[in-house]
Design a protein around this motif. Structure first.
Motif, PDB file in Angstrom:
ATOM      1  N   VAL A   1       0.895  -1.294   0.134  1.00 16.77           N
ATOM      2  CA  VAL A   1       0.061   0.023   0.076  1.00 16.77           C
ATOM      3  C   VAL A   1       0.984   1.137   0.002  1.00 16.77           C
ATOM      4  O   VAL A   1       1.931   1.236   0.770  1.00 16.77           O
ATOM      5  N   ILE A   2       0.472   2.437  -0.860  1.00 15.74           N
ATOM      6  CA  ILE A   2       1.341   3.536  -0.861  1.00 15.74           C
ATOM      7  C   ILE A   2       0.801   4.497   0.289  1.00 15.74           C
ATOM      8  O   ILE A   2       1.518   4.969   1.066  1.00 15.74           O
ATOM      9  N   ILE A   3      -0.551   4.818   0.323  1.00 17.12           N
ATOM     10  CA  ILE A   3      -1.294   5.649   0.969  1.00 17.12           C
ATOM     11  C   ILE A   3      -2.493   4.716   1.893  1.00 17.12           C
ATOM     12  O   ILE A   3      -3.188   4.225   1.314  1.00 17.12           O
ATOM     13  N   ASP A   4      -2.145   4.721   3.136  1.00 19.20           N
ATOM     14  CA  ASP A   4      -3.029   3.794   3.863  1.00 19.20           C
ATOM     15  C   ASP A   4      -4.264   4.660   4.693  1.00 19.20           C
ATOM     16  O   ASP A   4      -3.925   5.166   5.774  1.00 19.20           O
ATOM     17  N   PHE A   5      -5.342   4.656   4.143  1.00 21.95           N
ATOM     18  CA  PHE A   5      -6.670   5.287   4.521  1.00 21.95           C
ATOM     19  C   PHE A   5      -7.550   4.304   5.163  1.00 21.95           C
ATOM     20  O   PHE A   5      -8.843   4.705   5.477  1.00 21.95           O
ATOM     21  N   LEU A   6      -7.019   3.034   5.518  1.00 22.81           N
ATOM     22  CA  LEU A   6      -8.041   1.910   5.873  1.00 22.81           C
ATOM     23  C   LEU A   6      -8.551   2.544   7.128  1.00 22.81           C
ATOM     24  O   LEU A   6      -9.955   2.236   7.178  1.00 22.81           O
ATOM     25  N   THR A   7      -7.909   3.115   8.124  1.00 19.90           N
ATOM     26  CA  THR A   7      -8.432   3.367   9.390  1.00 19.90           C
ATOM     27  C   THR A   7      -7.523   4.327   9.852  1.00 19.90           C
ATOM     28  O   THR A   7      -6.200   4.257   9.737  1.00 19.90           O
ATOM     29  N   ASP A   8      -8.066   5.274  10.768  1.00 21.64           N
ATOM     30  CA  ASP A   8      -7.169   6.024  11.761  1.00 21.64           C
ATOM     31  C   ASP A   8      -7.192   5.554  12.995  1.00 21.64           C
ATOM     32  O   ASP A   8      -6.509   6.072  13.993  1.00 21.64           O
ATOM     33  N   SER A   9      -7.602   4.126  13.446  1.00 22.90           N
ATOM     34  CA  SER A   9      -7.422   3.751  14.759  1.00 22.90           C
ATOM     35  C   SER A   9      -6.227   2.881  14.925  1.00 22.90           C
ATOM     36  O   SER A   9      -5.746   1.928  14.189  1.00 22.90           O
TER      37      SER A   9
ATOM     38  N   LEU B   1      -4.269   9.073  20.722  1.00 21.54           N
ATOM     39  CA  LEU B   1      -3.019   9.222  19.697  1.00 21.54           C
ATOM     40  C   LEU B   1      -2.214   7.770  20.155  1.00 21.54           C
ATOM     41  O   LEU B   1      -1.089   8.181  20.167  1.00 21.54           O
ATOM     42  N   VAL B   2      -2.659   6.892  20.565  1.00 18.36           N
ATOM     43  CA  VAL B   2      -1.985   5.457  20.741  1.00 18.36           C
ATOM     44  C   VAL B   2      -2.181   4.694  19.631  1.00 18.36           C
ATOM     45  O   VAL B   2      -3.254   4.642  18.978  1.00 18.36           O
ATOM     46  N   ASN B   3      -1.090   3.696  19.789  1.00 18.29           N
ATOM     47  CA  ASN B   3      -1.177   2.408  18.733  1.00 18.29           C
ATOM     48  C   ASN B   3      -1.934   1.313  19.380  1.00 18.29           C
ATOM     49  O   ASN B   3      -2.631   0.513  18.547  1.00 18.29           O
TER      50      ASN B   3
ATOM     51  N   LEU C   1     -21.087   4.209   1.228  1.00 20.18           N
ATOM     52  CA  LEU C   1     -19.954   5.293   1.449  1.00 20.18           C
ATOM     53  C   LEU C   1     -18.569   4.495   1.241  1.00 20.18           C
ATOM     54  O   LEU C   1     -18.372   3.345   1.635  1.00 20.18           O
ATOM     55  N   VAL C   2     -17.497   5.244   1.031  1.00 24.13           N
ATOM     56  CA  VAL C   2     -16.206   4.713   1.079  1.00 24.13           C
ATOM     57  C   VAL C   2     -15.515   5.799   1.990  1.00 24.13           C
ATOM     58  O   VAL C   2     -15.443   6.883   1.836  1.00 24.13           O
ATOM     59  N   ARG C   3     -15.036   5.231   3.104  1.00 25.64           N
ATOM     60  CA  ARG C   3     -14.124   6.122   4.059  1.00 25.64           C
ATOM     61  C   ARG C   3     -12.654   6.124   3.831  1.00 25.64           C
ATOM     62  O   ARG C   3     -12.126   4.812   3.768  1.00 25.64           O
ATOM     63  N   MET C   4     -12.216   7.363   3.503  1.00 21.74           N
ATOM     64  CA  MET C   4     -10.746   7.415   3.835  1.00 21.74           C
ATOM     65  C   MET C   4     -10.340   8.083   5.109  1.00 21.74           C
ATOM     66  O   MET C   4     -10.344   9.531   5.166  1.00 21.74           O
ATOM     67  N   ALA C   5     -10.147   7.156   6.091  1.00 23.86           N
ATOM     68  CA  ALA C   5      -9.669   7.643   7.405  1.00 23.86           C
ATOM     69  C   ALA C   5      -8.143   8.312   7.517  1.00 23.86           C
ATOM     70  O   ALA C   5      -7.372   7.129   7.182  1.00 23.86           O
ATOM     71  N   ILE C   6      -7.952   9.156   7.934  1.00 17.15           N
ATOM     72  CA  ILE C   6      -6.686   9.827   7.693  1.00 17.15           C
ATOM     73  C   ILE C   6      -5.868   9.832   8.819  1.00 17.15           C
ATOM     74  O   ILE C   6      -6.116  10.225  10.176  1.00 17.15           O
ATOM     75  N   PRO C   7      -4.843   8.869   9.111  1.00 12.16           N
ATOM     76  CA  PRO C   7      -3.969   8.763  10.226  1.00 12.16           C
ATOM     77  C   PRO C   7      -3.362  10.182  10.897  1.00 12.16           C
ATOM     78  O   PRO C   7      -3.174  10.920  10.162  1.00 12.16           O
ATOM     79  N   ARG C   8      -3.641  10.241  12.139  1.00 10.39           N
ATOM     80  CA  ARG C   8      -3.164  11.492  12.823  1.00 10.39           C
ATOM     81  C   ARG C   8      -1.456  11.595  12.784  1.00 10.39           C
ATOM     82  O   ARG C   8      -0.911  10.787  13.087  1.00 10.39           O
ATOM     83  N   ARG C   9      -1.078  12.914  12.388  1.00  9.57           N
ATOM     84  CA  ARG C   9       0.473  13.096  12.620  1.00  9.57           C
ATOM     85  C   ARG C   9       1.159  12.342  11.377  1.00  9.57           C
ATOM     86  O   ARG C   9       2.272  12.096  12.166  1.00  9.57           O
ATOM     87  N   VAL C  10       0.624  11.895  10.426  1.00  6.77           N
ATOM     88  CA  VAL C  10       1.279  10.977   9.638  1.00  6.77           C
ATOM     89  C   VAL C  10       1.610  11.560   8.196  1.00  6.77           C
ATOM     90  O   VAL C  10       2.764  11.649   7.783  1.00  6.77           O
ATOM     91  N   TYR C  11       0.767  11.822   7.493  1.00 11.47           N
ATOM     92  CA  TYR C  11       0.852  12.261   6.184  1.00 11.47           C
ATOM     93  C   TYR C  11       0.906  13.654   6.048  1.00 11.47           C
ATOM     94  O   TYR C  11       0.560  14.533   6.651  1.00 11.47           O
ATOM     95  N   THR C  12       1.699  14.082   4.749  1.00 13.36           N
ATOM     96  CA  THR C  12       2.074  15.381   4.564  1.00 13.36           C
ATOM     97  C   THR C  12       1.258  16.259   3.424  1.00 13.36           C
ATOM     98  O   THR C  12       0.340  15.048   2.811  1.00 13.36           O
ATOM     99  N   GLN C  13       1.268  17.143   3.074  1.00 16.93           N
ATOM    100  CA  GLN C  13       0.272  17.884   2.053  1.00 16.93           C
ATOM    101  C   GLN C  13       0.553  17.128   0.660  1.00 16.93           C
ATOM    102  O   GLN C  13      -0.215  16.865  -0.019  1.00 16.93           O
TER     103      GLN C  13
END
Length: 437
Positions: free
Chosen positions: A16-24, A233-235, A375-387
């Motif tokens: 996977v290049i960009i992982d938006f499966l979950t923000d969990s 904000l934990v794993n 729906l299709v959800r693109m959940a964005i992990p916190r403090r991970v991806y850049t612009q």
């Protein structure tokens, strides 16, 4: 994609290049959290790390009894397993997948009563995550208050497009629950993000801090379950907080049997250290401002391009309305699953379907009862991806739009009884092929 049976959960992370499966559990921890990990006290009972975690949760929730769990669904299994059972009904603005599964596994039923505005993805409405309070009171009267396992308010409303819930709505629910003596619980895994929307969109909260707003919402309820893998904000980690001593005692027995002793509940000391620190960091104004606005940036850009998204954009994810994007794919061929596969095939982006794969049911004749939305959800992990990562996603959607008329639906060829979206196997539909159940 074929090797993963067209199920994004079955892809390997290094594919996977960009992982938006979950923000969990996918957020990046801070330097302070990593430093806290090094101080973890791994004593079996009464560790310093547990004292720190307990104090942080009590400060936030105001609840007397705190039960640590390894993640949110463990807290759900304990509380809903105890309160549930055959003949019981749980009512929510919208139950999420694991919540519903734990309730139904106990033999109880789970009923969703979101407000009517929630199903119109194009409607701009400030608190589309709200519960329909008129339906709530009618359901309590219909089922009998003694048969209501609990009323559960999920903030933000994940299955409803990540939409926030107003304090006004939370207060109205409390009044009804108090009137009929019904247990009122909060699914609070995104409580900080919900507090952001209340502060900026609800009258009377502009001068309150995000944490004060969250504390006010906790003060309304009898207890709360949290997957700390989101807004702590934990794993890994979670908790159950309760006011009632007798209920806490019963849940503590289940905790010890299934999770661990009362002062670790399946967590290591280092996990508890990171969790306690995360519950403080998540209410930082600069963090929340960036978090909400960066998510909105992606959603608004897609909307401007003509991608049908859930509006307004929520806090943790962007939801695409696959039924509108692929009007030629019938719901029994799962347009959301088709889009999830296309995102991976076109851009290596992993997302998840939140529609009739996740929430659909079958009637007595084996015919699909579809979910309210596809729906299709693109959940964005916190403090991970850049612009630049987000810009890549936007570019991928240009190709999604260009080829959307060529996309076909899917059929399920193998599925489990509960939470089928995690492990179900799919096959693409051939042109003019009819689905057979």
């Amino acid at each position: 994609m074929a090797a993963a049976h067209y199920n994004t959960f079955l892809l390997l992370s290094d594919q996977v290049i960009i992982d938006f499966l979950t923000d969990s559990g996918t957020s990046a921890m801070s330097a302070d959290q990593w430093a806290g990990i090094m101080k973890g006290d791994e004593s079996y009972a009464g560790s310093r790390s547990w004292q720190k975690m307990e104090a942080a949760i009590k400060s936030l929730t105001g609840h007397e009894f705190i039960l640590p769990t390894h993640q949110g669904r463990a807290a759900e299994r304990i509380i809903y397993g105890y309160l549930g059972g055959k003949g019981k009904t749980f009512i929510s603005n919208t139950h999420f997948d694991t919540t519903r599964a734990n309730i139904e596994f106990s033999g109880a039923e789970a009923i969703d009563i979101p407000i009517k505005e929630s199903s119109d993805t194009s409607l701009i409405y400030p608190f589309k995550g709200n519960m329909d309070v008129e339906k709530l009171e009618a359901l309590i009267l219909e089922k009998g208050a003694e048969n209501i396992g609990a009323v559960i308010l999920t903030v933000t409303n994940n299955s409803g497009g990540g939409q926030p819930v107003s304090m006004e709505n939370a207060i109205a629910i409390q009044k009804i629950c108090k009137k009929y003596g019904v247990t009122y619980l909060l699914d609070c895994c995104r409580i900080a993000e919900n507090a952001y929307f209340i502060k900026h969109q609800e009258e009377g909260y502009r001068d309150k801090t995000y944490k004060e707003i969250a504390q006010e919402m906790f003060a309304l309820v009898d207890g709360a379950a949290m997957s700390s893998k989101k807004d702590a904000l934990v794993n890994m980690g979670g908790f159950l907080s309760l006011r009632d001593e007798n209920l806490a005692k019963e849940c503590t027995n289940l905790l010890i049997i299934t999770e661990g002793f009362t002062t670790y509940g399946g967590l290591s000391g280092r996990d508890m250290e990171a969790l306690a620190i995360g519950l403080e960091e998540v209410f930082d104004p600069d963090y929340l401002e960036y978090r909400i606005k960066s998510t909105a940036y992606l959603g608004n850009k897609l909307n401007e391009m003509g991608v049908p998204v859930m509006l307004p954009i929520g806090g943790h994810a962007v939801y695409v309305d696959a039924k509108k994007l692929y009007p030629h794919i019938p719901v029994d061929q799962y347009p959301g699953q088709a889009l999830a596969c296309e995102l991976y095939l076109k851009g290596g982006i992993r997302a998840v379907e939140i529609g009739s794969v996740m929430f659909g049911k079958y009637d007595e004749d084996g015919k699909l009862i579809p979910a309210p939305m596809e729906l299709v959800r693109m959940a964005i992990p916190r403090r991970v991806y850049t612009q630049s990562h987000i810009e890549y996603v936007i570019e991928t959607f240009e190709e999604i739009l260009r080829t959307k008329d060529q996309v076909r639906g899917f059929k399920i060829i193998e599925e489990p009884q509960f939470l089928r979206h995690f492990t179900a196997k799919f096959e693409p539909h051939q042109l003019n092929e009819k689905i057979e159940l």
